[in-house]
Design an enzyme around this catalytic site. Structure first.
Site, PDB file in Angstrom:
ATOM      1  N   ARG A 195      -8.124   3.775   4.847  1.00 54.74           N
ATOM      2  CA  ARG A 195      -8.184   4.792   3.811  1.00 54.74           C
ATOM      3  C   ARG A 195      -8.069   6.163   4.476  1.00 54.74           C
ATOM      4  O   ARG A 195      -8.738   6.438   5.465  1.00 54.74           O
ATOM      5  CB  ARG A 195      -9.486   4.702   3.010  1.00 54.74           C
ATOM      6  CG  ARG A 195      -9.581   3.474   2.102  1.00 54.74           C
ATOM      7  CD  ARG A 195      -8.568   3.543   0.970  1.00 54.74           C
ATOM      8  NE  ARG A 195      -8.674   2.419   0.045  1.00 54.74           N
ATOM      9  CZ  ARG A 195      -8.013   1.290   0.161  1.00 54.74           C
ATOM     10  NH1 ARG A 195      -7.198   1.104   1.209  1.00 54.74           N
ATOM     11  NH2 ARG A 195      -8.153   0.330  -0.739  1.00 54.74           N
ATOM     12  N   GLU A 219      -0.363  10.952  -2.169  1.00 56.65           N
ATOM     13  CA  GLU A 219       0.757  10.013  -2.118  1.00 56.65           C
ATOM     14  C   GLU A 219       1.529  10.051  -3.435  1.00 56.65           C
ATOM     15  O   GLU A 219       0.912  10.006  -4.500  1.00 56.65           O
ATOM     16  CB  GLU A 219       0.247   8.583  -1.861  1.00 56.65           C
ATOM     17  CG  GLU A 219      -0.386   8.391  -0.489  1.00 56.65           C
ATOM     18  CD  GLU A 219      -0.790   6.947  -0.225  1.00 56.65           C
ATOM     19  OE1 GLU A 219      -0.426   6.056  -1.035  1.00 56.65           O
ATOM     20  OE2 GLU A 219      -1.475   6.706   0.768  1.00 56.65           O
ATOM     21  N   HIS A 237       2.606   4.080   3.154  1.00 57.40           N
ATOM     22  CA  HIS A 237       1.636   3.120   2.602  1.00 57.40           C
ATOM     23  C   HIS A 237       2.289   1.758   2.356  1.00 57.40           C
ATOM     24  O   HIS A 237       2.306   1.224   1.241  1.00 57.40           O
ATOM     25  CB  HIS A 237       1.015   3.638   1.307  1.00 57.40           C
ATOM     26  CG  HIS A 237      -0.342   3.073   1.069  1.00 57.40           C
ATOM     27  ND1 HIS A 237      -1.307   3.718   0.315  1.00 57.40           N
ATOM     28  CD2 HIS A 237      -0.932   1.927   1.478  1.00 57.40           C
ATOM     29  CE1 HIS A 237      -2.415   2.990   0.276  1.00 57.40           C
ATOM     30  NE2 HIS A 237      -2.198   1.886   0.975  1.00 57.40           N
TER      31      HIS A 237
END
Length: 321
Positions: A238, A267, A286
């Site tokens: 994270r 993001e 990601h």
């Protein structure tokens, strides 16, 4: 009358091909959104007429304010069985059932090692130089065999990362606030005496913690300065566990040799985000869970969740603790 279902954040345009949606054809109209939806107003406009919404992990937050503005919503399906971006208590207050899907940790383990190997052997700059007609060899790689792998967290993913490090011949140590000597011994890992010791002795430090009050901002400027100048930091967990501004300072200032990131507090990243141009940063958008097997599992079980809900018998329900 058919229910309306929105599938959000299908960036690759594969949601409908990764599962058999035909069994829902007579009961549900499915609309797929491929581009990120930014802001609550845009989200409400996009899905305000939907009774069912399928979301991809934590890409699109569903806080209490959003549930209050979606009176038609009755089922929210999230991929994975945990989603910190969904206010489950608010969902219950507004009569929305939230269901999840299974998820494999294998892809996250594999991407962690892709980042580690890419960093220590300078894969991206060397490949770029080769393609662009640059110098033939301009870097010297770091050996993994005989070096120290530090793990911040030794849960399911951390333990598997440890085993691969051991296979490379690395000495592996781990630390977290709840990690016991018995747990570390069971994985053949040395328990670091403190976070400070882990930072000071690791050649590669990989983060594998759940985000919470105790882990948020755990690695700030003071902690990053404790790392070795030749060390590498990898975070596939994270983003908020590592202070982003401090990490940028560490990379610009040469406090550490480099970093590998797959997670970001914003993001997708803005075009001018510092992470797009930081030196010694290997960054991926990601991708930790983005694999064919995982996506097939996600969307197959999303279809199952919708079918079960329509039958009045929801499965894999997520509720506030």
């Amino acid at each position: 009358m058919k229910r309306r279902c929105a599938v959000l954040d299908d960036y690759q345009g594969v949601a409908l091909s990764m599962a058999d949606w035909s069994e829902l054809r007579d009961a549900v109209d499915v609309v797929v959104h491929r581009r990120p939806i930014t802001g609550q107003d845009a989200l409400v406009e996009a899905v305000g007429d939907c009774e069912i919404v399928v979301i991809m992990r934590e890409r699109t937050p569903f806080p209490a304010e959003v549930f209050a503005r979606l009176p038609r919503l009755r089922l929210l399906v999230t991929t994975g069985m945990r989603n910190a971006a969904v206010d489950l208590a608010a969902a219950a207050r507004h009569g929305v059932t939230v269901c999840g899907t299974a998820s494999s940790s294998d892809p996250a383990v594999e991407l962690t090692w892709a980042l580690i190997l890419g960093l220590v052997r300078h894969v991206v700059p060397e490949s770029t130089a080769l393609r662009d007609g640059g110098p033939w060899q301009s870097t010297v790689g770091t050996d993994l065999h005989g070096s120290r792998l530090g793990l911040l967290g030794l849960g399911k993913i951390g333990a598997r990362v440890a085993r691969i490090g051991q296979a490379f011949g690395m000495e592996v140590a781990a630390w977290s606030q709840n990690l016991t000597a018995e747990r570390a011994d069971a994985e053949g890992v040395r328990l670091a005496s403190s976070l400070e010791e882990l930072l000071e002795t690791s050649d590669v430090l990989s983060v594998h913690l759940v985000l919470g009050d105790r882990s948020r901002g755990l690695l700030g400027a003071a902690e990053l300065r404790r790392m070795r100048p030749g060390a590498f930091l990898v975070n596939t967990s994270r983003a908020a566990i590592v202070d982003q501004r401090a990490l940028a300072d560490a990379l610009r200032g040469g406090w550490i040799a480099g970093a590998g990131l797959d997670v970001f507090e914003e993001e997708p990243l803005a075009p001018d985000h510092p992470c797009r141009s930081l030196p010694n940063l290997l960054a991926t958008p990601h991708l930790g869970y983005v694999t064919r097997n995982n996506y097939q599992r996600y969307f197959t079980e999303a279809v199952e969740d919708i079918r079960a809900f329509l039958a009045g018998d929801p499965v894999r329900e997520l509720t506030a603790r």
